[in-house]
Design an enzyme around this catalytic site. Structure first.
Site, PDB file in Angstrom:
ATOM      1  CE  LYS A 180      -4.545   0.316   2.528  1.00 22.21           C
ATOM      2  NZ  LYS A 180      -5.135   0.233   4.042  1.00 22.21           N
TER       3      LYS A 180
HETATM    4  C1  E4P Z   1      -8.176   0.575   3.552  1.00 22.13           C
HETATM    5  O1  E4P Z   1      -7.999  -0.129   3.013  1.00 22.13           O
HETATM    6  C2  E4P Z   1      -8.115   1.901   4.697  1.00 22.13           C
HETATM    7  O2  E4P Z   1      -7.576   0.176   5.666  1.00 22.13           O
HETATM    8  C3  E4P Z   1      -9.382   1.818   5.926  1.00 22.13           C
HETATM    9  O3  E4P Z   1     -10.624   1.955   4.732  1.00 22.13           O
HETATM   10  C4  E4P Z   1      -8.999   2.689   6.621  1.00 22.13           C
HETATM   11  O4  E4P Z   1     -11.043   3.564   6.903  1.00 22.13           O
HETATM   12  P1  E4P Z   1     -10.896   4.212   8.015  1.00 22.13           P
HETATM   13  O5  E4P Z   1     -11.592   5.389   7.227  1.00 22.13           O
HETATM   14  O6  E4P Z   1     -11.647   4.220   8.969  1.00 22.13           O
HETATM   15  O7  E4P Z   1      -9.344   5.183   8.901  1.00 22.13           O
END
Ligand code: E4P
Length: 225
Positions: A85
């Site tokens: 990522k």
């Molecule tokens: C996606 O890969 C992220 O880890 C996640 O969906 C972030 O979500 P949040 O806005 O609840 O932190």
């Protein structure tokens, strides 16, 4: 449509895997921080639990290009399931453009607009993570317009790695419904939201009614025997 679970909790990954319908796991530094375990160790544990072929996303922390490049190279070698990522920044895009031709699979994260999704797709991202919850939290109501446009984009044009639109930052089952409606290829959701997908009051009432009718029929048959 693929369903990922958005967690770094091993218990949640195990439980979701037991259902047999989880196609991958997304982690992020905030989720890992809650677990109080070394990042690499936890990501490898998750890879083992989900088994071969399931995408497990592990995020780079370094913001600068040179360090992010080294970190991405390292993370990519942790396990065959890994999708690295990187954030949608110039450094993240450059890292993807550099390493995706060498076979590193990327989940580009923190995408909030169609132009950002376009940059990630052109740089070779496999997953375009569009954060809907954080946008809906601001009350803009535009989150799914971006998802819909990004789905059209990946279905219309050719990009290096046939990217898939991943709906992230999910806060409710309704957002999963919306992801299905606009044709997103993947949704990642917290475990508790996936659990909520099972529930409907008419399902509970139906089970209760079937059990009651069946017991009554048995009692009736016994009386008449
Ligand atoms: C996606 O890969 C992220 O880890 C996640 O969906 C972030 O979500 P949040 O806005 O609840 O932190």
């Amino acid at each position: 449509m693929k369903l990922f679970v958005d967690t770094a909790s091993l218990d949640e990954v195990k439980r979701a895997s037991e259902w047999g319908l989880v196609d991958g796991v997304t982690t992020n530094p905030s989720l890992i921080a809650r677990e109080n375990v070394p990042y690499r160790k936890r990501v490898l544990e998750i890879c083992d639990v989900v088994g071969p072929g399931k995408a497990v996303s592990a995020e780079c922390i370094e913001p600068e290009f040179d360090k992010m490049l080294a970190e991405a190279r390292d993370i990519a070698k942790w396990h065959p399931n890994i999708h690295v990522k990187v954030p949608l920044t110039p450094a993240g895009v450059e890292v993807m453009a550099r390493l995706s031709p060498q076979g590193v699979r990327f989940n580009c994260t923190l995408i909030f607009s169609l132009p950002q999704a376009l940059l990630a797709a052109k740089a070779g991202a496999k997953f375009l993570s569009i954060f809907v919850g954080r946008v809906d939290d601001m009350g803009s109501g535009e989150a799914f317009k971006t998802v819909e446009d990004a789905v059209d984009m990946v279905n219309t044009y050719e990009f290096p790695n046939q990217p898939e639109v991943l709906v992230a930052s999910v806060r409710s089952p309704l957002q999963i419904v919306e992801a299905v409606r606009v044709g997103a290829q993947i949704t990642t959701a917290p475990f508790k939201i996936l659990e909520e997908l099972f529930h409907h009051p008419l399902t509970d009432a139906g089970i209760e009614r079937f059990a009651k009718d069946y017991q009554e029929a048995l009692a009736h048959a016994a009386r008449n025997a």
